[in-house]
Enzyme design. Structure first.
Site, mmCIF file in Angstrom:
data_model
loop_
_atom_site.group_PDB
_atom_site.id
_atom_site.type_symbol
_atom_site.label_atom_id
_atom_site.label_comp_id
_atom_site.label_asym_id
_atom_site.label_seq_id
_atom_site.Cartn_x
_atom_site.Cartn_y
_atom_site.Cartn_z
ATOM 1 N N ASN A 16 0.818 -1.211 0.000
ATOM 2 C CA ASN A 16 0.000 0.000 0.000
ATOM 3 C C ASN A 16 0.852 1.261 0.000
ATOM 4 O O ASN A 16 1.011 1.902 -1.015
ATOM 5 C CB ASN A 16 -0.944 0.010 1.203
ATOM 6 C CG ASN A 16 -1.664 1.342 1.343
ATOM 7 O OD1 ASN A 16 -2.243 1.815 0.370
ATOM 8 N ND2 ASN A 16 -1.600 1.960 2.499
ATOM 9 N N GLU A 17 1.418 1.588 1.144
ATOM 10 C CA GLU A 17 2.135 2.870 1.254
ATOM 11 C C GLU A 17 3.522 2.580 1.804
ATOM 12 O O GLU A 17 3.908 3.100 2.846
ATOM 13 C CB GLU A 17 1.341 3.784 2.189
ATOM 14 C CG GLU A 17 1.286 5.211 1.758
ATOM 15 C CD GLU A 17 0.332 6.043 2.602
ATOM 16 O OE1 GLU A 17 0.357 5.921 3.833
ATOM 17 O OE2 GLU A 17 -0.431 6.836 2.016
#
Ligand code: AHR
Length: 662
Positions: free
Chosen positions: A377-378
């Site tokens: 995701n991040e």
């Protein structure tokens, strides 16, 4: 995201625009659409949605279950439950786990009453249970009788104590059995509760105590909240990203999202503490857990329902780097990669394959036709690159048809971003997810961001963005018109660069007004109602007026306001099917702008045209439960006399014109 990368903000748009405004700007700018110079194609899946179980988005939101902690599996098994014991009552409640009906869901409640007075338990729902008069509600529970022959009254009780519906159950089996009943509340109540009250002496065990509205999306039993899904369907999203967001990563690895857990029979889906339960000290939600009633099968099904391409995001062997940053050693990454392979088979494999058979058993023998998947995701740093490369090596060999989404960290312009992007280019990544949470001014002043991106490198997925009226993750942020206009301006820049930016989604999607952690959000709900923010209507105007081919637009003669903000922001596209020319224009200023609109390269413009205008008197205007469409598009028809034709863009507005060639 989050407090660790707050940016120092400058002025608001209101400060930047000259005041007091004149009634209309003196010059008459011309917007020329070059209809004979078609540019890039626009991805049919360009405008999508980002779903994460944040702000009670799934449990207490989209997943229509009305009972919180139905299985008594929260760490405090009585969370959400209260003992009901009037003064004369003699009884005992205990949480037990021996001889459970489902070993995967071991805890249950034992209710013993001496029968002297009513005695039992009550569930408060997710900050209240919302009931609609005239609707049917399905109660169910696993129940077994230990002794006595008590009655169990299932009551829906209004916030003021009024009995809204009741059904009495008796003759319980001595072995676990699912007992069901239907209830018909006699009034609408946003804050009701569910009581199970024992009458007469006896002892019963109860588990998986559930209450669902009969009317769910497509009336699927145990399904999704119909009004919330309708809001998504109305967006006509090109794709749906799921399940997040930081939820994918988990604050530590054993709290990551594991999709295989979410396709088990519902009672077997192991409960997990929601990472947003404890993430923000200023917004703690100790009663926030993931039941996974909305799991991966329901996700694929929902995508199919609303015509969105599924975009699952998988953990890449890294926990959230804002939290533990725990890493799976590279040598032990195989199970994570296998999860990705198995998900592809679950989504796309033949019904005879191992995972395809599980999909078929759930009711969908045909493949879901998944075309893309996110890895991480991040994440950031070399650790991410190593893990992405390991995933890509296997996935690109075995499934070259699947587009892999990589990420570029939490910020669109910091060291983490600048480190990752060139490396991802070297790795020939397909498409890079960028996240932008910033002040409206940032969006207004960065609309040219993609004009100079490398046309031959990886594509861009603007995977999370939202203008923040006060500060990133400030609880004071509001979904006001200023934010919506900043996003609309930003999206004209994305549309203009549709050859590079192939997909975009606002984040987060939902917030429960009684239980949110993060604001702003696209759609707000309470136990009974739902409304779209001005940002929602901007999304809707873009996705419903997407067009297939970019057309260049030139703006001439506009007087630049004394700020960094442009007088107008515009983009245009052609709809290949209807041949309509779609013009999108943001007027951020406080003055109406009288403009001329010219269509270069078009012999004649048709007389039937439509406009949709989103505008408000003040930049701080917002929608609410009581005034849900205060800022929403007003649709009209008009008859352009020819090209150019005059058009006045109202103050603080976003306008979409659809023009037909004759
Ligand atoms: O959208 C809220 C959060 O913001 C997401 O979970 C995360 O990816 C981002 O930091």
């Amino acid at each position: 995201m989050k407090k660790l990368f707050l940016l120092g903000f400058v002025a608001s748009l209101a400060d930047c625009v000259a005041a007091p405004p004149p009634a209309a700007t003196p010059a008459s700018p011309t917007l020329t659409i070059q209809t004979d110079r078609p540019g890039a194609d626009i991805n049919p899946a360009m405008w999508g949605i980002f779903f994460e179980d944040i702000n009670f988005g799934a449990d207490g939101g989209l997943y229509a279950e009305l009972v919180k902690n139905r299985g008594f599996e929260f760490p405090d098994p009585m969370t959400g439950w209260m003992k009901i014991s009037p003064s004369l009552a003699q009884g005992e409640l205990s949480i037990r786990d021996e001889d459970a009906f489902d070993p995967a869901n071991p805890h249950y409640v034992r209710i013993h009453s001496e029968g002297k007075a009513h005695f039992g338990i009550s569930n408060q729902g997710f900050r209240g249970i919302g009931l609609h008069e005239g609707e049917t509600y399905d109660f169910s529970a696993q129940i077994r009788l230990l002794d006595g022959s008590p009655r169990l009254n299932i009551n829906l009780v209004g916030g003021d104590g009024t009995m809204l519906a009741s059904v009495s159950l008796t003759n319980f089996p001595s072995r676990w059995e699912k007992i069901a009943a239907e209830l018909h509340p006699k009034a609408t109540d946003p804050n009701a509760r569910l009581d199970l009250i024992m009458e007469g002496r006896g002892t019963v065990d109860c588990d998986l105590i559930s209450l669902f509205p009969r009317h769910t999306w497509k009336n699927r039993p145990g399904g999704l909240r119909a009004d919330m899904v309708q809001m998504l369907a109305d967006l006509k999203p090109g794709f749906m990203r799921f399940p997040g967001g930081c939820i994918v990563e988990g604050s530590q690895l054993d709290r990551r999202y594991q999709w295989k857990n979410t396709i088990l029979p519902v009672p077997d889906r192991k409960l997990l503490v929601n990472r947003w339960n404890y993430e923000f000290e200023h917004r703690p939600t100790p009663d926030y857990f993931q039941s996974f009633g909305l799991g991966f099968y329901e996700f694929f099904q929902l995508c199919e329902d609303i015509g969105a391409q599924p975009l699952p995001i998988l953990n890449c062997g890294m926990a959230c780097q804002f939290n533990s940053g725990e890493l799976v050693p590279l040598a032990e990454l195989q199970p994570y990669i296998q999860d990705a392979l198995d998900l592809i088979e679950f989504a796309n494999g033949p019904a005879g394959s191992v995972w395809g058979a599980k999909r078929a058993a759930l009711g969908h023998p045909a493949p879901f036709n998944m075309k893309m998947m996110g890895v991480g995701n991040e994440q950031w740093g070399p650790q991410y690159l190593e893990r992405y490369a390991a995933f890509a090596k296997v996935l690109k060999t075995q499934h070259p048809e699947i587009m892999l989404v990589t990420d570029s960290g939490p910020s669109p312009a910091d060291d983490r971003f600048n480190f990752l992007w060139p490396k991802l280019r070297e790795l020939r990544a397909d498409i890079v997810d960028e996240h932008c949470y910033d002040h409206p001014l940032w969006f207004f002043t960065n609309t040219a961001r993609y004009d100079h991106y490398d046309r031959n490198g990886p594509k861009v997925f603007m995977g999370e963005y939202a203008a923040q009226s006060v500060d990133v993750v400030s609880p004071k942020n509001r979904n006001n018109l200023e934010c919506a206009l900043a996003e609309a301006a930003w999206l004209t820049g994305l549309e203009r660069n549709a050859d590079v930016v192939r997909m975009a989604s606002y984040a987060p999607l939902f917030a429960n007004a009684g239980a949110w952690q993060w604001t702003p959000d696209l759609i707000w709900v309470d136990c009974l109602r739902v409304y779209g923010t001005p940002s929602y209507y901007v999304q809707q105007l873009f996705s419903r007026n997407r067009g297939d081919t970019v057309l260049p637009v030139e703006l001439r003669g506009a007087v630049a306001p004394p700020s960094q903000i442009q007088p107008l922001y515009a983009s245009a596209a052609r709809d290949g099917q209807t041949r309509e020319i779609i013009l999108k224009v943001v007027n951020p200023g406080a003055a109406a702008t009288a403009a001329q609109i010219a269509l270069a390269g078009l012999a004649k413009i048709g007389l039937d045209a439509t406009s949709a205008v989103l505008a408000g008197a003040s930049l701080s205007d917002a929608n609410s439960f009581d005034d849900p469409r205060k800022i929403s598009p007003v649709q009209s028809q008009f008859h352009p006399p020819g090209s150019p034709f005059p058009w006045t863009f109202p103050p603080h507005s976003f306008t979409v014109l659809r023009l037909k060639p004759e």
